[in-house]
Design a protein around this motif. Structure first.
Motif: not given
Length: 315
Positions: A56-66, A101-103
């Protein structure tokens, strides 16, 4: 209705990536708050780790955060700025974190977005939130773009889809993950509607009436520009795009929230470069009536014991 893609029982990926697009969705993009250190970011991500189910929630992290966490995700990089031969700029708009967010209920999505904002504060602040939806027959295998052409026709299926979308046979913490390219495309419907039916079909490379590929389509047809098997190496991705709509400055603005998931970012980038005409000087017909407003590369961590597997970030 589920499409023909199936998930192996051993998979550790975020399952929402593999499932058909939902009736409704929200794309929430977060930035790192000023003066936030790595410790505060890790604390916020630990809170997020416990509530993201990957479905229901897919998380994706960007290069800046990493990079801020002094971590390394092999293959992750920033989206490149590309300029077509006729001067059209394909923009790069990096994001630290994206939550898909999926629903099926917009009120529920709004409430969940607010809860996630609170959960991630003060380390992260929400920037842009884009509401999206499925268009077309809800029982069909694929949704449609707002032009009414089917989206995702050429998606790989089954094991081929899994092989295209997810990292496999590398290392713990990386296996089961996916890289995603996200772009928000704005359609100019006044321009599109000025085209004849034949011209529209030639732009897409398919007939609207039956979705059949046109043998006599020009080289600029979208189907020919992005034929995944025509690249060397082949450039297969798993598309999970959804239309978006918002009312601004007294008019409706709308288009496609494009999302392509892959075992690396190379396949999407090869397709985008060809669409922009950087391979042979022929730009994709889509660019006659649509343009990307944003562009970001992110990494979708795998799942482990029902939670996001963030071991590559030392979490």
């Amino acid at each position: 209705m589920q499409d023909s893609t199936t998930v192996t029982s051993q998979s550790a990926h975020q399952s929402g990536i593999f499932q058909p697009i939902p009736p409704l969705a929200r794309y929430a993009f977060f930035s790192i708050a000023q003066s936030t250190d790595a410790t505060a970011l890790k604390t916020a991500l630990q809170r997020l780790q416990s509530v993201v189910d990957g479905e229901t929630v897919v998380a994706a992290l960007g290069p800046q955060l990493v990079n801020t966490l002094t971590a390394n995700v092999p293959g992750l990089r920033e989206f490149p700025v590309l300029t077509s031969p006729d001067g059209l700029v394909i923009p790069s708009t990096p994001a630290a974190l994206m939550l898909w967010l999926r629903g099926s209920d917009m009120g529920d999505l709004a409430n969940r977005t607010r809860a996630l904002e609170k959960l991630l504060a003060p380390a992260f602040g929400v920037g842009v939130v884009v509401d999206a939806f499925r268009h077309g027959d809800p029982e069909a295998a694929h949704g449609r773009d707002l032009t009414d052409y089917e989206d995702g026709t050429e998606n790989p299926e089954g094991e081929e889809a899994e092989a295209a979308a997810f990292v496999q046979n590398t290392a713990p913490g990386l296996d089961g993950s996916s890289f995603v390219a996200v772009q928000r495309w704005l359609h100019n419907f006044a321009t599109f509607e000025s085209f004849s039916t034949e011209e529209r079909d030639h732009i897409m490379g398919r007939r609207l009436t039956d979705n059949e590929e046109l043998e006599d389509a020009p080289e600029s047809a979208h189907v020919k520009r992005t034929a995944q098997e025509s690249f060397e190496p082949e450039a297969f991705v798993l598309r999970r795009s959804m239309p978006w709509l918002q009312h601004e400055q007294g008019r409706d603005a709308s288009g496609l929230m494009f999302a392509a998931y892959g075992k690396s970012l190379d396949a999407f980038e090869a397709q985008m470069r060809r669409m922009a005409g950087l391979d042979d000087g022929i730009t994709d017909g889509l660019l006659r009536f649509s343009k990307p407003l944003t562009g970001a590369y992110l990494w979708c961590p795998p799942m482990r014991n029902g939670q996001l597997d963030l071991r590559l970030l030392s979490i």
